[in-house]
Enzyme design. Structure first.
Site, mmCIF file in Angstrom:
data_model
loop_
_atom_site.group_PDB
_atom_site.id
_atom_site.type_symbol
_atom_site.label_atom_id
_atom_site.label_comp_id
_atom_site.label_asym_id
_atom_site.label_seq_id
_atom_site.Cartn_x
_atom_site.Cartn_y
_atom_site.Cartn_z
ATOM 1 N N GLU A 194 4.557 3.199 34.255
ATOM 2 C CA GLU A 194 4.453 1.818 33.803
ATOM 3 C C GLU A 194 5.611 0.935 34.256
ATOM 4 O O GLU A 194 5.421 -0.248 34.504
ATOM 5 C CB GLU A 194 4.348 1.772 32.265
ATOM 6 C CG GLU A 194 3.069 2.356 31.708
ATOM 7 C CD GLU A 194 1.842 1.564 32.124
ATOM 8 O OE1 GLU A 194 1.907 0.321 32.180
ATOM 9 O OE2 GLU A 194 0.809 2.200 32.419
ATOM 10 N N SER A 250 -19.528 8.918 -31.818
ATOM 11 C CA SER A 250 -18.738 9.757 -32.732
ATOM 12 C C SER A 250 -17.501 10.366 -32.070
ATOM 13 O O SER A 250 -16.631 10.902 -32.778
ATOM 14 C CB SER A 250 -19.614 10.871 -33.296
ATOM 15 O OG SER A 250 -20.620 10.324 -34.138
#
Length: 645
Positions: free
Chosen positions: A115, A392
């Protein structure tokens, strides 16, 4: 160039900087006169256009000084309590940031070779490289080589659009020069390697390395490094996941360039070319292994830190979840959803649902949580989002308040007989037992084990409903509550998570911590952002808790929940609302508290006869038998060990 950043593997004749790119004269000597004329005309055009573009856009360029404090967005990772990965979170960029000195020297060399081999010698732009690229491209009649430096590529990636316009190239050059003035070379290279795209939604060298080769970038071999470096111009095109042969050809190009620069020897090149590549698999699109858990964690952390921090901040999140427990819970919910549907309990496969939450009483860590029968068809998390009446199953809070008052014990007698109260709207409220009938004088133990309603309402009136609500708040229940007469019968909407967490404090004999999904959160540097190490506090009277536990053990052994019996001491309570809209069982051992809810999403009643004891207790038993397997048996301490209030 720092030898720490880019150590040279070549022999003594070249142990300083990497050799510069081919001399420009070597390239020029190979081109025709017509090509040279074309280069001259094109270069003149570039310069003229550049000056015009520079004059127009110079003032509007971004300020590169922001890079001094810039941190690339990074993937957040979620783990279970044993460090096993559950999910990876990211916004657009799936990325792990890593320091330059922890990146393979071979990879740094390979990237610069292909690069920008003159990276450590230029000041942001490299005119000779630009002209050389023009030569190569004109010779081939197509773009075969780029002239951008690593700095220019980074500028384009961070600040500019990818559109190939002359004005953008000029801006790219100007910003590259500016960047080189404020950042060191190694800082630029580190940013570049952590920023660039490597295909398949993989950003940065570390994430790409783990996906392509199942290893950290610091461990990449020369062969692997060359393949990755070769992918940069066109990641998907050169991806080994897509075209392995093309990847190998591109790898050969990179290795040849490294040898030409004398950054590797011919022997190293040949050896790398022969090396087989053990390619991994794409991990960037991995779905969460435990989606209900992941979503709950994201929601909690987003409320605390904000969305950007969670999706981009690179957090490391250790959850409280034990994946083994979670798998058991998911299996239990899936199997029982099918069983209940085929028994005719639900009218609709999708509307009929289950939720399960298991909490460790010793830490109040959530060990498992399932928010529905199938996350793929419904992401709604009923374990933490759905407030439903517990029926309950709410009564233990009332009876604990009675025991803690010092005026009642499990043997205290209460009358199960008709009673009527005036409510707030001047109407009369007359509670009834499930199935009708009255039992007369009964002990509190008998009343709770048989789940009688009238004694619970009477006890609630005796101790005060505001006191009951206060106890619920102490136990971590945050859902809205009003002191209505029917509160002791569960006429309030709570979540399974709240129920499991509150019962966990009973299981821990009054010691309480905040219920949580998260153990710890750190940033990428290991700094602790959130620490939920348990800090238990004794919040309940231990005689009252021990008395309640002894009664709730009887609920399973000889009361309404005999179908919840497991091979060890356990306590719990059934819950069934009027018209069977919601049925529950919440039970616990000293090591685990689990709440299970069954109902319809649209609040329609379940088919007649559905109760907490017949429908849900077996589900709880199934999960607990799996979860408790291999754990030693523990027992609740008896009430006589503690002082009565």
């Amino acid at each position: 160039m720092s030898t720490n950043a880019l150590p040279n593997k070549q022999t003594k004749k070249n142990n300083s900087e990497p050799a510069p790119v081919f001399e420009f004269v070597q390239s020029v000597s190979k081109v025709t006169a017509g090509t040279v004329l074309g280069i001259t005309m094109l270069t003149s055009s570039l310069v003229a256009g550049g000056l015009v573009g520079l004059a127009i856009s110079f003032r509007n360029l971004p300020d590169v000084r922001v890079l001094k404090n810039y941190t690339p967005s990074e993937t957040t990772h979620i783990y279970d309590i044993k460090g096993r990965p559950l999910a990876s979170l990211h916004d657009e960029a799936n990325r792990e940031v890593i320091p330059l000195n922890q990146i393979s020297p071979d990879l740094k060399r390979a990237v610069l070779a292909i690069e920008d081999s003159n990276f450590y010698n230029h000041l942001g732009i490299y005119p000779i490289g630009i002209i050389r690229a023009l030569v190569a491209n004109l010779e081939r009649g197509r773009t075969v080589e780029g002239g951008s430096t690593v700095t220019m590529q980074l500028v384009k990636n961070l600040f500019l659009s990818p559109t190939a316009k002359l004005s953008r190239k000029v801006a790219e050059a100007v910003l590259a020069i500016r960047m080189e003035q404020i950042l060191e070379k190694n800082e630029i290279l580190e940013l570049y390697l952590n920023q660039i795209y490597w295909g398949h939604n993989l950003y940065g060298v570390e994430t790409a390395s783990k996906s392509y080769f199942n290893k950290s970038s610091k461990d990449l071999t020369l062969a692997e490094a060359a393949l990755m470096a070769g992918m940069i111009p066109a990641p998907e095109e050169y991806s080994p996941f897509i075209n392995y042969q093309k990847s190998k050809q591109r790898q050969a190009t990179v290795l040849a360039r490294m040898r030409e620069l004398n950054w590797i020897t011919a022997e190293e090149e040949a050896e790398a070319l022969k090396q087989p590549l053990l390619v991994g698999k794409v991990t960037s699109f991995r779905q969460s292994k435990l989606p209900y858990i992941t979503n709950a964690v994201i929601q909690e952390l987003t409320e605390r830190f904000g969305k950007d921090a969670v999706l981009k901040g690179g957090m490391r999140i250790q959850t409280t979840i034990d994946m083994n427990f979670q798998r058991m819970a998911e299996k239990t919910v899936t199997e029982w959803h099918q069983i209940l549907y085929y028994r005719g309990l639900y009218r609709s496969w999708d509307k009929g649902q289950l939720a399960l939450v298991a909490v460790d009483p010793r830490t109040h860590f959530v060990k498992a949580m399932v928010g529905g029968a199938d996350f793929k068809t419904s992401q709604y998390n009923r374990a933490v989002q759905a407030r439903r009446q517990p029926g309950s199953a709410f009564k233990p809070f009332v009876y604990y308040a009675a025991f803690a008052s010092g005026r009642f014990s499990p043997s205290s007698v209460v009358m199960d007989s008709p009673v009527s109260y005036r409510d707030g709207s001047n109407q009369r409220y007359s509670p009834r037992n499930y199935g009708g009938g009255y039992s007369g004088a009964v002990s509190i133990r008998k009343a709770l084990q048989s789940s009688l309603n009238i004694p619970a309402v009477k006890i609630g009136q005796s101790v005060g409903l505001n006191k009951v609500i206060e106890i619920c708040r102490i136990l971590g229940i945050k859902s809205p509550m009003e002191p209505v007469i029917s509160l002791p019968l569960g006429s309030v909407d709570l979540t399974p998570l709240e129920m499991a967490g509150a019962y966990a404090t009973f299981a821990n004999n009054g010691w309480h911590s905040d219920t949580t999904f998260i153990v710890q959160v750190t940033d990428t540097s290991g700094n602790v952002l959130l620490d939920n190490t348990p800090k238990p506090k004794l919040v309940l009277n231990q005689w009252a808790v021990a008395s309640l536990n002894s009664v709730l053990v009887g609920v399973i052994e000889r009361g309404t929940a005999t179908r919840a019996k497991i091979s060890r001491q356990a306590a719990g309570k059934t819950g069934t609302t009027s018209s069977e809209r919601d049925v529950w069982f919440v039970g616990y051992t000293p090591q685990l508290s689990t709440a299970v809810w069954v109902g319809n999403d649209d609040y329609r009643p379940l088919n007649y006869g559905a109760t907490g004891g017949t429908t849900v207790a077996p589900i709880w038993r199934d999960f607990m038998n799996q979860a408790m397997s291999g754990m030693r048996k523990e027992y609740f301490p008896p009430a006589y060990k503690f002082d009565r209030p």
